[in-house]
Write a protein that holds these residues in place. Structure first.
Motif, PDB file in Angstrom:
ATOM      1  N   PRO A 158     -37.112 -32.434 -24.111  1.00 43.00           N
ATOM      2  CA  PRO A 158     -37.842 -33.334 -25.010  1.00 43.00           C
ATOM      3  C   PRO A 158     -38.645 -32.598 -26.074  1.00 43.00           C
ATOM      4  N   GLY A 159     -38.744 -33.223 -27.248  1.00 44.93           N
ATOM      5  CA  GLY A 159     -39.599 -32.717 -28.310  1.00 44.93           C
ATOM      6  C   GLY A 159     -38.912 -31.859 -29.344  1.00 44.93           C
ATOM      7  N   PHE A 160     -37.629 -31.505 -29.110  1.00 46.44           N
ATOM      8  CA  PHE A 160     -36.918 -30.629 -30.045  1.00 46.44           C
ATOM      9  C   PHE A 160     -35.701 -31.351 -30.624  1.00 46.44           C
ATOM     10  N   ASP A 161     -35.467 -31.115 -31.904  1.00 48.32           N
ATOM     11  CA  ASP A 161     -34.367 -31.813 -32.552  1.00 48.32           C
ATOM     12  C   ASP A 161     -33.250 -30.890 -33.028  1.00 48.32           C
ATOM     13  N   GLN A 162     -33.427 -29.559 -32.899  1.00 51.05           N
ATOM     14  CA  GLN A 162     -32.351 -28.629 -33.233  1.00 51.05           C
ATOM     15  C   GLN A 162     -32.383 -27.464 -32.244  1.00 51.05           C
ATOM     16  N   VAL A 163     -31.193 -27.023 -31.865  1.00 56.62           N
ATOM     17  CA  VAL A 163     -31.073 -25.962 -30.857  1.00 56.62           C
ATOM     18  C   VAL A 163     -29.965 -25.002 -31.264  1.00 56.62           C
ATOM     19  N   GLY A 164     -30.157 -23.722 -30.971  1.00 56.56           N
ATOM     20  CA  GLY A 164     -29.118 -22.729 -31.227  1.00 56.56           C
ATOM     21  C   GLY A 164     -29.074 -21.701 -30.117  1.00 56.56           C
ATOM     22  N   ILE A 165     -27.984 -20.958 -30.071  1.00 58.06           N
ATOM     23  CA  ILE A 165     -27.849 -19.863 -29.107  1.00 58.06           C
ATOM     24  C   ILE A 165     -27.584 -18.577 -29.862  1.00 58.06           C
ATOM     25  N   ALA A 166     -28.411 -17.582 -29.585  1.00 63.34           N
ATOM     26  CA  ALA A 166     -28.206 -16.238 -30.116  1.00 63.34           C
ATOM     27  C   ALA A 166     -27.640 -15.380 -28.999  1.00 63.34           C
ATOM     28  N   THR A 167     -26.613 -14.615 -29.302  1.00 62.92           N
ATOM     29  CA  THR A 167     -26.024 -13.724 -28.305  1.00 62.92           C
ATOM     30  C   THR A 167     -26.109 -12.285 -28.790  1.00 62.92           C
ATOM     31  N   GLU A 185     -24.168  -8.906 -29.087  1.00 62.70           N
ATOM     32  CA  GLU A 185     -22.829  -8.332 -29.090  1.00 62.70           C
ATOM     33  C   GLU A 185     -22.941  -6.821 -29.195  1.00 62.70           C
ATOM     34  N   LYS A 186     -22.076  -6.100 -28.501  1.00 70.70           N
ATOM     35  CA  LYS A 186     -22.143  -4.644 -28.488  1.00 70.70           C
ATOM     36  C   LYS A 186     -21.991  -4.052 -29.881  1.00 70.70           C
ATOM     37  N   LYS A 187     -21.085  -4.599 -30.677  1.00 76.72           N
ATOM     38  CA  LYS A 187     -20.825  -4.044 -32.001  1.00 76.72           C
ATOM     39  C   LYS A 187     -21.530  -4.817 -33.108  1.00 76.72           C
ATOM     40  N   ALA A 188     -21.579  -6.135 -32.979  1.00 77.62           N
ATOM     41  CA  ALA A 188     -22.112  -6.970 -34.056  1.00 77.62           C
ATOM     42  C   ALA A 188     -23.624  -7.139 -34.000  1.00 77.62           C
ATOM     43  N   GLY A 189     -24.266  -6.720 -32.901  1.00 75.73           N
ATOM     44  CA  GLY A 189     -25.691  -6.919 -32.764  1.00 75.73           C
ATOM     45  C   GLY A 189     -26.002  -8.362 -32.391  1.00 75.73           C
ATOM     46  N   ILE A 190     -27.110  -8.888 -32.884  1.00 79.09           N
ATOM     47  CA  ILE A 190     -27.510 -10.263 -32.587  1.00 79.09           C
ATOM     48  C   ILE A 190     -26.817 -11.207 -33.563  1.00 79.09           C
ATOM     49  N   SER A 191     -26.262 -12.279 -33.039  1.00 79.98           N
ATOM     50  CA  SER A 191     -25.641 -13.271 -33.910  1.00 79.98           C
ATOM     51  C   SER A 191     -25.826 -14.655 -33.320  1.00 79.98           C
ATOM     52  N   THR A 192     -25.871 -15.650 -34.193  1.00 81.62           N
ATOM     53  CA  THR A 192     -25.964 -17.044 -33.772  1.00 81.62           C
ATOM     54  C   THR A 192     -24.560 -17.571 -33.566  1.00 81.62           C
ATOM     55  N   ARG A 193     -24.229 -17.888 -32.328  1.00 83.97           N
ATOM     56  CA  ARG A 193     -22.864 -18.257 -31.992  1.00 83.97           C
ATOM     57  C   ARG A 193     -22.639 -19.763 -31.957  1.00 83.97           C
ATOM     58  N   ALA A 194     -23.706 -20.550 -31.782  1.00 79.28           N
ATOM     59  CA  ALA A 194     -23.567 -22.008 -31.731  1.00 79.28           C
ATOM     60  C   ALA A 194     -24.890 -22.629 -32.146  1.00 79.28           C
ATOM     61  N   PHE A 195     -24.832 -23.779 -32.801  1.00 81.00           N
ATOM     62  CA  PHE A 195     -26.062 -24.445 -33.233  1.00 81.00           C
ATOM     63  C   PHE A 195     -25.776 -25.910 -33.535  1.00 81.00           C
ATOM     64  N   THR A 196     -26.844 -26.706 -33.498  1.00 80.03           N
ATOM     65  CA  THR A 196     -26.695 -28.142 -33.726  1.00 80.03           C
ATOM     66  C   THR A 196     -26.988 -28.544 -35.162  1.00 80.03           C
ATOM     67  N   GLY A 197     -27.498 -27.624 -35.973  1.00 79.50           N
ATOM     68  CA  GLY A 197     -27.790 -27.929 -37.371  1.00 79.50           C
ATOM     69  C   GLY A 197     -27.930 -26.660 -38.180  1.00 79.50           C
ATOM     70  N   ASP A 198     -27.718 -26.766 -39.484  1.00 80.86           N
ATOM     71  CA  ASP A 198     -27.775 -25.591 -40.356  1.00 80.86           C
ATOM     72  C   ASP A 198     -29.159 -24.951 -40.382  1.00 80.86           C
ATOM     73  N   LEU A 199     -30.201 -25.733 -40.104  1.00 81.44           N
ATOM     74  CA  LEU A 199     -31.548 -25.186 -40.079  1.00 81.44           C
ATOM     75  C   LEU A 199     -31.661 -24.056 -39.067  1.00 81.44           C
ATOM     76  N   VAL A 200     -30.977 -24.197 -37.936  1.00 82.05           N
ATOM     77  CA  VAL A 200     -31.015 -23.178 -36.882  1.00 82.05           C
ATOM     78  C   VAL A 200     -30.437 -21.863 -37.383  1.00 82.05           C
ATOM     79  N   ALA A 201     -29.254 -21.929 -37.974  1.00 82.55           N
ATOM     80  CA  ALA A 201     -28.594 -20.705 -38.435  1.00 82.55           C
ATOM     81  C   ALA A 201     -29.448 -19.967 -39.458  1.00 82.55           C
ATOM     82  N   GLY A 202     -30.075 -20.714 -40.360  1.00 81.73           N
ATOM     83  CA  GLY A 202     -30.906 -20.084 -41.379  1.00 81.73           C
ATOM     84  C   GLY A 202     -32.137 -19.420 -40.809  1.00 81.73           C
ATOM     85  N   LEU A 203     -32.829 -20.105 -39.896  1.00 84.36           N
ATOM     86  CA  LEU A 203     -34.041 -19.540 -39.310  1.00 84.36           C
ATOM     87  C   LEU A 203     -33.737 -18.390 -38.367  1.00 84.36           C
TER      88      LEU A 203
END
Length: 250
Positions: free
Chosen positions: A40-49, A51-69
């Motif tokens: 409850p209380g949140f309207d956008q969610v993302g997952i950062a993973t 990766e051994k070579k790529a470093g940190i990346s956003t692999r899934a998200f519910t809105g573009d706001l997540v990817a940008g932030l």
């Protein structure tokens, strides 16, 4: 229904959804969608993973706001998401305008309309897998109920993510083994050599070119298939290969 019952029902539904067999990308997308509907209380969610070579990346998200932030936090090396990945199991931010910990990130988040944020690490015994990041544009306060549910949910999400990664690794291993086997067969036929010599040839080629054995094998198989399609005969492959070393007894 009590809050505890609501939590139990949400977790049970999440577990049933997340543990269905699916690809890694499908699993990650399901995680963020179920999390967005469960905590409850949140309207956008993302997952950062991580990766051994790529470093940190956003692999899934519910809105573009997540990817940008998320991208801003990666670039600045600060923010709840980065802090959770670097060591903290949870980073909770209520009333973002009064937050002092990340002086470069907070103004960017406020400009994007964020009022509160929660980042929870996803980890198993093998280590940190990533983090699940909750953003709210509607509530400044992160409730204790939301934090408790997010922690429980993150446990299920980490298990599902770990299983998906295991399946992906197994699939890649099977594909690599198949390619190596095909490449050995090609060399055995092309140069009339035994299986051990053909495998040793691939190993030498891999060492000589400083690339993984499975990539050398895949390259040889792809070339053989292309030659077969172009010339219509396996014999046409006999005088061409991108593998640089000729078979030898040495």
């Amino acid at each position: 229904m009590t809050a505890a019952s609501d939590f139990a029902q949400s977790i049970a539904e999440a577990a049933r959804t997340l543990n269905k067999p699916r690809s890694l990308d499908d699993t990650l997308q399901t995680i963020v969608e179920v999390a967005c509907n469960s905590v409850p209380g949140f309207d956008q969610v993302g997952i950062a993973t991580i990766e051994k070579k790529a470093g940190i990346s956003t692999r899934a998200f519910t809105g573009d706001l997540v990817a940008g932030l998320d991208a801003i936090q990666y670039a600045l090396h600060e923010g709840p998401c980065v802090s959770a990945l670097q060591g903290d199991d949870e980073m909770c931010v209520s009333s973002l305008p009064h937050e002092q910990r990340w002086p470069r990130y907070v103004p960017r988040a406020l400009e994007a309309g964020i009022r509160s944020q929660l980042a929870v690490k996803l980890y198993l015994d093998v280590g940190t897998l990533g983090s699940i990041n909750f953003y709210s544009t509607v509530h400044e306060h992160v409730s204790d109920d939301a934090r408790a549910l997010a922690q429980l949910f993150a446990t299920h999400a980490a298990i599902a993510l770990g299983h998906a990664q295991e399946r992906e690794t197994l699939t890649q291993g099977l594909q690599s083994g198949r390619s190596i086997g095909q490449a050995i067969g090609i060399l055995m036929e092309r140069y009339e050599m035994g299986e051990d010599r053909a495998f040793a040839f691939l190993v030498r080629a891999s060492s000589h070119r400083n690339i993984k054995l499975r990539l050398v094998a895949r390259e040889l198989v792809d070339e053989a298939e292309a030659k077969r399609c172009t010339n219509g005969s396996p014999l046409a492959m006999a005088h061409s290969t991108t593998v640089p070393l000729a078979p030898s007894d040495s």
